[in-house]
Design an enzyme around this catalytic site. Structure first.
Site, mmCIF file in Angstrom:
data_model
loop_
_atom_site.group_PDB
_atom_site.id
_atom_site.type_symbol
_atom_site.label_atom_id
_atom_site.label_comp_id
_atom_site.label_asym_id
_atom_site.label_seq_id
_atom_site.Cartn_x
_atom_site.Cartn_y
_atom_site.Cartn_z
ATOM 1 N N HIS A 135 7.404 -7.902 -3.732
ATOM 2 C CA HIS A 135 6.097 -8.141 -4.363
ATOM 3 C C HIS A 135 6.204 -9.433 -5.173
ATOM 4 O O HIS A 135 6.626 -9.429 -6.322
ATOM 5 C CB HIS A 135 5.716 -6.972 -5.262
ATOM 6 C CG HIS A 135 5.346 -5.731 -4.523
ATOM 7 N ND1 HIS A 135 4.081 -5.511 -4.022
ATOM 8 C CD2 HIS A 135 6.081 -4.653 -4.162
ATOM 9 C CE1 HIS A 135 4.041 -4.347 -3.398
ATOM 10 N NE2 HIS A 135 5.245 -3.801 -3.470
ATOM 11 N N CYS A 155 5.076 -6.431 1.556
ATOM 12 C CA CYS A 155 5.437 -5.012 1.575
ATOM 13 C C CYS A 155 4.752 -4.297 2.756
ATOM 14 O O CYS A 155 5.112 -4.535 3.903
ATOM 15 C CB CYS A 155 5.122 -4.361 0.233
ATOM 16 S SG CYS A 155 6.032 -2.815 -0.035
ATOM 17 N N TYR A 156 3.747 -3.456 2.513
ATOM 18 C CA TYR A 156 3.045 -2.819 3.630
ATOM 19 C C TYR A 156 2.463 -3.897 4.558
ATOM 20 O O TYR A 156 2.469 -3.752 5.780
ATOM 21 C CB TYR A 156 1.934 -1.914 3.104
ATOM 22 C CG TYR A 156 1.210 -1.113 4.159
ATOM 23 C CD1 TYR A 156 1.685 0.135 4.570
ATOM 24 C CD2 TYR A 156 0.039 -1.595 4.747
ATOM 25 C CE1 TYR A 156 1.012 0.872 5.548
ATOM 26 C CE2 TYR A 156 -0.631 -0.870 5.723
ATOM 27 C CZ TYR A 156 -0.142 0.367 6.111
ATOM 28 O OH TYR A 156 -0.802 1.089 7.074
ATOM 29 N N LYS A 170 -5.058 -7.804 -18.175
ATOM 30 C CA LYS A 170 -4.945 -7.929 -19.625
ATOM 31 C C LYS A 170 -4.742 -9.371 -20.087
ATOM 32 O O LYS A 170 -5.384 -9.811 -21.044
ATOM 33 C CB LYS A 170 -3.782 -7.056 -20.115
ATOM 34 C CG LYS A 170 -3.616 -7.030 -21.634
ATOM 35 C CD LYS A 170 -4.706 -6.208 -22.301
ATOM 36 C CE LYS A 170 -4.543 -4.748 -22.019
ATOM 37 N NZ LYS A 170 -5.515 -3.915 -22.763
ATOM 38 N N SER A 182 -13.022 1.170 -28.920
ATOM 39 C CA SER A 182 -11.796 1.847 -29.354
ATOM 40 C C SER A 182 -11.114 1.050 -30.452
ATOM 41 O O SER A 182 -10.332 1.584 -31.223
ATOM 42 C CB SER A 182 -10.845 2.005 -28.166
ATOM 43 O OG SER A 182 -10.312 0.748 -27.791
ATOM 44 N N GLY A 183 -11.418 -0.244 -30.513
ATOM 45 C CA GLY A 183 -10.708 -1.136 -31.429
ATOM 46 C C GLY A 183 -9.616 -1.896 -30.713
ATOM 47 O O GLY A 183 -8.998 -2.798 -31.273
ATOM 48 N N GLY A 184 -9.382 -1.541 -29.445
ATOM 49 C CA GLY A 184 -8.377 -2.236 -28.652
ATOM 50 C C GLY A 184 -8.887 -3.553 -28.122
ATOM 51 O O GLY A 184 -10.065 -3.905 -28.268
ATOM 52 N N VAL A 185 -8.002 -4.287 -27.478
ATOM 53 C CA VAL A 185 -8.314 -5.634 -26.993
ATOM 54 C C VAL A 185 -9.470 -5.611 -25.999
ATOM 55 O O VAL A 185 -10.403 -6.420 -26.086
ATOM 56 C CB VAL A 185 -7.063 -6.258 -26.335
ATOM 57 C CG1 VAL A 185 -7.405 -7.604 -25.703
ATOM 58 C CG2 VAL A 185 -5.953 -6.421 -27.352
ATOM 59 N N ASP A 186 -9.446 -4.676 -25.058
ATOM 60 C CA ASP A 186 -10.422 -4.680 -23.966
ATOM 61 C C ASP A 186 -11.840 -4.454 -24.468
ATOM 62 O O ASP A 186 -12.762 -5.218 -24.145
ATOM 63 C CB ASP A 186 -10.062 -3.614 -22.927
ATOM 64 C CG ASP A 186 -8.622 -3.714 -22.478
ATOM 65 O OD1 ASP A 186 -8.072 -4.820 -22.543
ATOM 66 O OD2 ASP A 186 -8.050 -2.682 -22.086
ATOM 67 N N SER A 187 -12.037 -3.395 -25.246
ATOM 68 C CA SER A 187 -13.394 -3.109 -25.720
ATOM 69 C C SER A 187 -13.871 -4.171 -26.701
ATOM 70 O O SER A 187 -15.057 -4.507 -26.740
ATOM 71 C CB SER A 187 -13.453 -1.710 -26.358
ATOM 72 O OG SER A 187 -12.627 -1.626 -27.496
ATOM 73 N N THR A 188 -12.949 -4.733 -27.485
ATOM 74 C CA THR A 188 -13.322 -5.773 -28.441
ATOM 75 C C THR A 188 -13.837 -7.020 -27.728
ATOM 76 O O THR A 188 -14.879 -7.587 -28.094
ATOM 77 C CB THR A 188 -12.118 -6.141 -29.331
ATOM 78 O OG1 THR A 188 -11.753 -5.000 -30.117
ATOM 79 C CG2 THR A 188 -12.454 -7.306 -30.254
ATOM 80 N N GLY A 190 0.828 -1.202 0.000
ATOM 81 C CA GLY A 190 0.000 0.000 0.000
ATOM 82 C C GLY A 190 0.861 1.251 0.000
ATOM 83 O O GLY A 190 2.056 1.192 0.314
ATOM 84 N N GLU A 200 3.767 -11.057 -6.263
ATOM 85 C CA GLU A 200 2.615 -11.171 -7.156
ATOM 86 C C GLU A 200 2.920 -10.695 -8.565
ATOM 87 O O GLU A 200 2.130 -10.918 -9.483
ATOM 88 C CB GLU A 200 1.424 -10.383 -6.589
ATOM 89 C CG GLU A 200 1.585 -8.874 -6.563
ATOM 90 C CD GLU A 200 2.216 -8.359 -5.278
ATOM 91 O OE1 GLU A 200 1.966 -7.202 -4.903
ATOM 92 O OE2 GLU A 200 2.981 -9.128 -4.656
#
Length: 629
Positions: free
Chosen positions: A169, A80-81, A376, A226-232, A53, A171
């Site tokens: 970290h 960490c924290y 992602k 947008s045409g990007g991976v996420d919105s597609t 954190g 992770e």
């Protein structure tokens, strides 16, 4: 049926949700909870992880923590924290460390101590650090499992209490043994595998149907594409859950697209069978929205709010009944985290999908975000499971604000405060010992703190600092010598950003117009205009074409071409090349491109008559974010 689970307490770390994701990828169901959570939250919990954190445990304002959690008779792992919380809970002492660690460190395990957390792990390991505080005295009953050069209590345990804590970290991908540590922790907790991709997909589809069902009837969904991976992939999920007749995709050409990008996006969607989308040219509207703006946050907010304005105009023009439509977004969890969207997290940057207009719709229950709990790589896995082509799934990320956030803007004048801090940055840079390179490379090395600021993330906080520019030997054709050993460049870059207070990036000068001297460069007045965007589009296209031709497009995670207003005249520019490798967006390393490929890219870009210089961003994340805004 309630599942057994591992609970991750979110103390505001940029990586908190990544911990939960790692356990899920390993097959163990995990949930995020607040540190102040009631003990009821831990029913069916087999173990607990405390995240990192942005706060210091000795600050006045720290995340509220239910200390009764430390009395639970189940294993706890602090990171960490969370490492500090564990030791503080057993009367240990925490303070600012003599030396902070940001980036790579080497963890050496204590041969005299056996730890179930490090079962099957070699005694020397690369780990990823991002901290300024440290454990000064361990809590009662703890022993040292491992240490680094600057951190004597980097890994500790108290087996009698079933407590473990790590300064690193584990992770993030850059701690390669991290998954094995989590696997070992799950095993120690007695967890059985109970989570997989089929379950994730089924849960997302069910949630979409539930979110689109309202008391006044089922809603249709409008999605910005947008045409990007996420919105597609969000579009594909909505279509699968609700059917194409209830989903409308809206691709807005906002004037910030790459060269010919909108046409390529439309062609790719039709090729896959998506016909329920429209393309709207709103470039003039968006350019007007950012006109004269120089503050990155204000630019992002202007772009985000204008999406809502355009959305409303399209809904009206299409004759859509607004009462029957919800808005969908391809928001990922990192977007929410970096926007300060969890209770204890610090805002790194404001995402266009978390501006005021969007927040109001969220509060009204009129937003659907199918991917908001995913990262992602998880999203890409879901896309492939849906049968989407690599052409759609493996494209480099392209944010909604597009190239607008790759155009750094300036009034051409520095404030007195900025001038004073730039002078301090230059003094810091001059005082840093750079000895990683051979004597030949060091001859004529010029160090310059550039008079532009870029956003970074250090210790879970946003920083807005200057880049350090290193220029090695210059040749007659304008090219500069680039040391052959990328690992030496990375070591030097980390040393600069770890040491300096006013620097958060290191860039290497690759080329400068032969007729220009360093003193010919100054901060220029420059805004996000069509002319500057067109310049950027041309240079960016050169990079992408060469990455595709060489096969490196599929190797790296993303490339950003940045234009900065530091040149010999206002209509000229300096470009920064920013290729990065990442798995989850939360951490990244700059991509070590082959030097012949880099030379070819620079040679082609240098032919544009508006280019004064070309730089290479050799900074990892942290301390730098992917983009400069």
């Amino acid at each position: 049926m309630s599942r057994e689970k591992i609970v991750v307490l979110d103390f505001g770390s940029q990586y908190a949700h990544l911990i939960a994701k790692r356990f899920r990828m390993l097959g163990y169901y995990s949930e995020i909870a607040l540190p102040s959570a009631d003990l009821k939250v831990f029913e069916n919990a087999k173990g607990v992880v405390f995240s990192g954190g942005p706060a210091s445990i000795y600050d006045e304002k720290v995340p509220e923590f239910n200390s009764d959690i430390l009395n639970l008779d189940i294993p706890i792992l602090g990171l960490c924290y969370g490492h500090y919380i564990v030791h503080n809970g057993y009367n240990g002492k925490i303070a600012k460390a003599p030396v902070g660690e940001f980036g790579f460190a080497t963890l050496n395990l204590n041969p005299a101590v056996k730890s179930p957390l490090f079962e099957g792990i070699e005694p020397t390991q690369q780990v990823w650090m991002s901290h300024q505080d440290g454990v000064m005295e361990m809590g009662e009953g703890f022993e040292v499992v491992g240490s680094t050069k600057d951190c004597p209590y980097a890994a500790t345990q108290n087996l009698a209490k079933k407590r473990f804590s790590l300064q690193c970290h584990c992770e993030v991908k850059d701690t390669p043994c991290g998954n094995q540590i989590f696997q070992n922790f799950a095993k120690y907790c007695g967890m059985e595998t109970n989570w997989d991709q089929d379950t994730v997909l089924a849960t997302i589809l069910e949630n979409i149907k539930k979110d689109a069902h309202k008391e006044d009837g089922d809603k249709n969904v409008l999605l910005f594409l947008s045409g990007g991976v996420d919105s597609t992939i969000a579009f594909a999920l909505l279509n699968k859950a609700l059917g194409q007749d209830r989903v409308l995709g809206l691709h807005i050409d906002n004037g910030f697209m790459r060269k010919n990008e909108s046409q390529k996006v439309a062609d790719a969607y039709r090729k896959f069978g998506f016909n329920n989308f429209i393309v709207e040219d709103a470039s003039k509207s968006f350019l007007k929205a950012v006109e004269g703006l120089t503050d990155p946050q204000k630019k992002r907010m202007a772009v985000g709010e204008n999406f809502i304005t355009v959305r409303d105009a399209v809904v009206k023009a299409q004759g859509l009944d607004e009462t029957k439509y919800m808005l969908a977004q391809g928001t990922l969890y990192p977007d929410i985290i970096e926007s300060g969207g969890t209770k204890n997290s610090h805002t790194i940057k404001t995402h266009h999908n978390r501006v005021e207009g969007i927040q109001k719709l969220i509060e009204q229950g009129m937003i659907i975000e199918p991917l908001k709990d995913l990262y992602k790589d998880e999203v890409r896995a879901i896309g492939k499971k849906l049968g989407l082509s690599d052409e759609l799934v493996m494209r480099h990320p392209f944010p909604g604000p597009g190239l607008s956030i790759n155009v750094l803007c300036s009034e051409g004048e520095m404030s007195a405060e900025d001038k004073a801090e730039l002078a301090k940055a230059q003094a810091e840079l001059d005082g840093i010992n750079i000895d990683q390179f051979c004597p030949h490379c060091m001859e004529g090395l010029v160090r310059t703190a550039l008079p532009v600021r870029s956003v970074g993330v250090q210790g879970d906080f946003r920083t807005y600092r200057f880049p350090a520019c290193l220029a090695f030997e210059r040749y007659e054709d304008g090219f500069y010598h680039l040391p052959a050993a990328w690992d030496k460049i990375e070591e030097c870059s980390s040393n600069i950003t770890n040491t300096a207070k006013y620097l958060n990036r290191t860039v290497i000068k690759l080329w400068q117009r032969p007729d220009l001297k360093d003193e010919d460069f100054s901060l220029q007045k420059g805004y996000c205009t069509k002319d500057r965007l067109d310049q950027l589009r041309e240079a960016d296209n050169v990079v992408l074409e060469n990455l595709h031709a060489s096969g490196w497009y599929d190797i790296i995670f993303q490339h950003l071409t940045i234009t900065i207003p530091y040149a010999s005249r206002p209509d000229h520019t300096t470009f920064v090349l920013r290729p990065v490798c990442s798995e989850d967006v939360m951490t990244a390393r700059f991509a070590q491109l082959p030097q012949d490929l880099l030379h070819k890219i620079v040679e082609e870009i240098s032919k544009f008559d508006f280019v004064d210089a070309i730089l290479f961003d050799a900074t990892n994340k942290p301390p730098a974010t992917f983009g400069w805004e």
